[in-house]
Design a protein around this motif. Structure first.
Motif, mmCIF file in Angstrom:
data_model
loop_
_atom_site.group_PDB
_atom_site.id
_atom_site.type_symbol
_atom_site.label_atom_id
_atom_site.label_comp_id
_atom_site.label_asym_id
_atom_site.label_seq_id
_atom_site.Cartn_x
_atom_site.Cartn_y
_atom_site.Cartn_z
ATOM 1 N N HIS A 21 0.836 -1.209 0.000
ATOM 2 C CA HIS A 21 0.000 0.000 0.000
ATOM 3 C C HIS A 21 0.867 1.254 0.000
ATOM 4 C CE1 HIS A 21 -4.013 -1.676 0.048
ATOM 5 N NE2 HIS A 21 -3.487 -2.675 0.739
ATOM 6 N N ASP A 50 -16.580 2.483 -2.659
ATOM 7 C CA ASP A 50 -15.169 2.207 -2.922
ATOM 8 C C ASP A 50 -14.924 0.724 -2.625
ATOM 9 O OD1 ASP A 50 -12.435 2.073 -3.093
ATOM 10 O OD2 ASP A 50 -12.042 3.603 -1.557
ATOM 11 N N VAL A 51 -14.872 -0.067 -3.677
ATOM 12 C CA VAL A 51 -14.686 -1.520 -3.501
ATOM 13 C C VAL A 51 -13.198 -1.829 -3.649
ATOM 14 C CG1 VAL A 51 -15.294 -3.817 -4.347
ATOM 15 C CG2 VAL A 51 -16.976 -1.961 -4.430
ATOM 16 N N GLY A 52 -12.632 -2.435 -2.592
ATOM 17 C CA GLY A 52 -11.189 -2.660 -2.578
ATOM 18 C C GLY A 52 -10.506 -1.389 -2.091
ATOM 19 N N ALA A 53 -10.967 -0.905 -0.950
ATOM 20 C CA ALA A 53 -10.576 0.424 -0.471
ATOM 21 C C ALA A 53 -9.123 0.503 -0.019
ATOM 22 C CB ALA A 53 -11.496 0.857 0.667
ATOM 23 N N GLY A 54 -8.513 -0.617 0.327
ATOM 24 C CA GLY A 54 -7.112 -0.588 0.782
ATOM 25 C C GLY A 54 -6.987 0.199 2.066
ATOM 26 N N ILE A 57 -8.017 5.537 1.075
ATOM 27 C CA ILE A 57 -7.632 6.875 0.602
ATOM 28 C C ILE A 57 -8.673 7.494 -0.327
ATOM 29 C CG2 ILE A 57 -6.167 5.848 -1.206
ATOM 30 C CD1 ILE A 57 -4.455 8.402 -1.085
ATOM 31 N N GLU A 74 -13.528 -3.445 2.038
ATOM 32 C CA GLU A 74 -12.175 -3.995 1.949
ATOM 33 C C GLU A 74 -12.183 -5.420 2.503
ATOM 34 O OE1 GLU A 74 -9.113 -3.281 0.640
ATOM 35 O OE2 GLU A 74 -8.686 -5.233 1.506
HETATM 36 C C1 LIG Z 1 -4.618 -2.567 -5.560
HETATM 37 S S1 LIG Z 1 -5.288 -2.392 -3.913
HETATM 38 C C2 LIG Z 1 -5.996 -0.762 -4.073
HETATM 39 C C3 LIG Z 1 -6.275 -0.111 -2.741
HETATM 40 C C4 LIG Z 1 -6.868 1.324 -2.836
HETATM 41 N N1 LIG Z 1 -8.126 1.336 -3.560
HETATM 42 C C5 LIG Z 1 -5.909 2.286 -3.499
HETATM 43 O O1 LIG Z 1 -6.131 2.632 -4.659
HETATM 44 O O2 LIG Z 1 -4.911 2.666 -2.845
HETATM 45 C C6 LIG Z 1 -6.728 -3.434 -4.018
HETATM 46 C C7 LIG Z 1 -7.450 -3.672 -2.705
HETATM 47 O O3 LIG Z 1 -8.656 -4.378 -2.979
HETATM 48 C C8 LIG Z 1 -8.866 -5.350 -1.969
HETATM 49 N N2 LIG Z 1 -9.756 -6.365 -2.535
HETATM 50 C C9 LIG Z 1 -9.476 -7.283 -3.480
HETATM 51 N N3 LIG Z 1 -10.543 -8.032 -3.770
HETATM 52 C C10 LIG Z 1 -11.568 -7.570 -3.001
HETATM 53 C C11 LIG Z 1 -12.926 -7.917 -2.855
HETATM 54 N N4 LIG Z 1 -13.469 -8.913 -3.554
HETATM 55 N N5 LIG Z 1 -13.688 -7.233 -1.973
HETATM 56 C C12 LIG Z 1 -13.148 -6.212 -1.249
HETATM 57 N N6 LIG Z 1 -11.853 -5.823 -1.343
HETATM 58 C C13 LIG Z 1 -11.060 -6.489 -2.211
HETATM 59 C C14 LIG Z 1 -7.471 -5.819 -1.640
HETATM 60 O O4 LIG Z 1 -7.401 -6.409 -0.354
HETATM 61 C C15 LIG Z 1 -6.673 -4.499 -1.722
HETATM 62 O O5 LIG Z 1 -6.632 -3.840 -0.472
#
Ligand SMILES: C[S@@+](CC[C@H](N)C(=O)[O-])C[C@H]1O[C@@H](n2cnc3c(N)ncnc32)[C@H](O)[C@@H]1O
Length: 89
Positions: A21, A50-54, A57, A74
């Motif tokens: 991250h 925001d799906v996959g919020a990490g 941010i 997340e």
């Molecule tokens: C590439 S990171 C991006 C994080 C953030 N959105 C950013 O741009 O800094 C992808 C994130 O999506 C999460 N993720 C992946 N598959 C997911 C799912 N099915 N549902 C929720 N979160 C998910 C991962 O754990 C990871 O934290």
């Protein structure tokens, strides 16, 4: 930060997760592009998912841009307290 690390296994997992991250958050081209896309799209009537919020941010950015409602999803449970804390701050 310590209250979000329940055990040694989780600590090792976070040692892997946080640098990934950190790398994303340190990329100015990516950050500018994402922020500009949000800035162009978000209004006071927006509901943002925001799906996959990490770290959360972009959910936080959407809220600061005035979105009416923001939901961050997340799958990595260890990141949830971090998202909460950053959102509160
Ligand atoms: C590439 S990171 C991006 C994080 C953030 N959105 C950013 O741009 O800094 C992808 C994130 O999506 C999460 N993720 C992946 N598959 C997911 C799912 N099915 N549902 C929720 N979160 C998910 C991962 O754990 C990871 O934290």
């Amino acid at each position: 930060m310590f209250e979000i690390i329940p055990d040694r296994k989780a600590y090792r997992r976070l040692q892997h997760l946080l640098p990934a991250h950190r790398t994303m958050l340190a990329d100015p081209v990516r950050n500018r592009a994402f922020f500009e896309a949000l800035r162009r799209s978000v209004t006071s009537r927006s509901r943002v998912l925001d799906v996959g919020a990490g770290t959360g941010i972009w959910a936080i950015a959407a809220a600061r841009l005035g979105a009416r409602r923001v939901v961050a999803i997340e799958k990595e449970r260890l990141l949830i307290p971090l998202i909460r804390r950053l959102a509160e701050e």
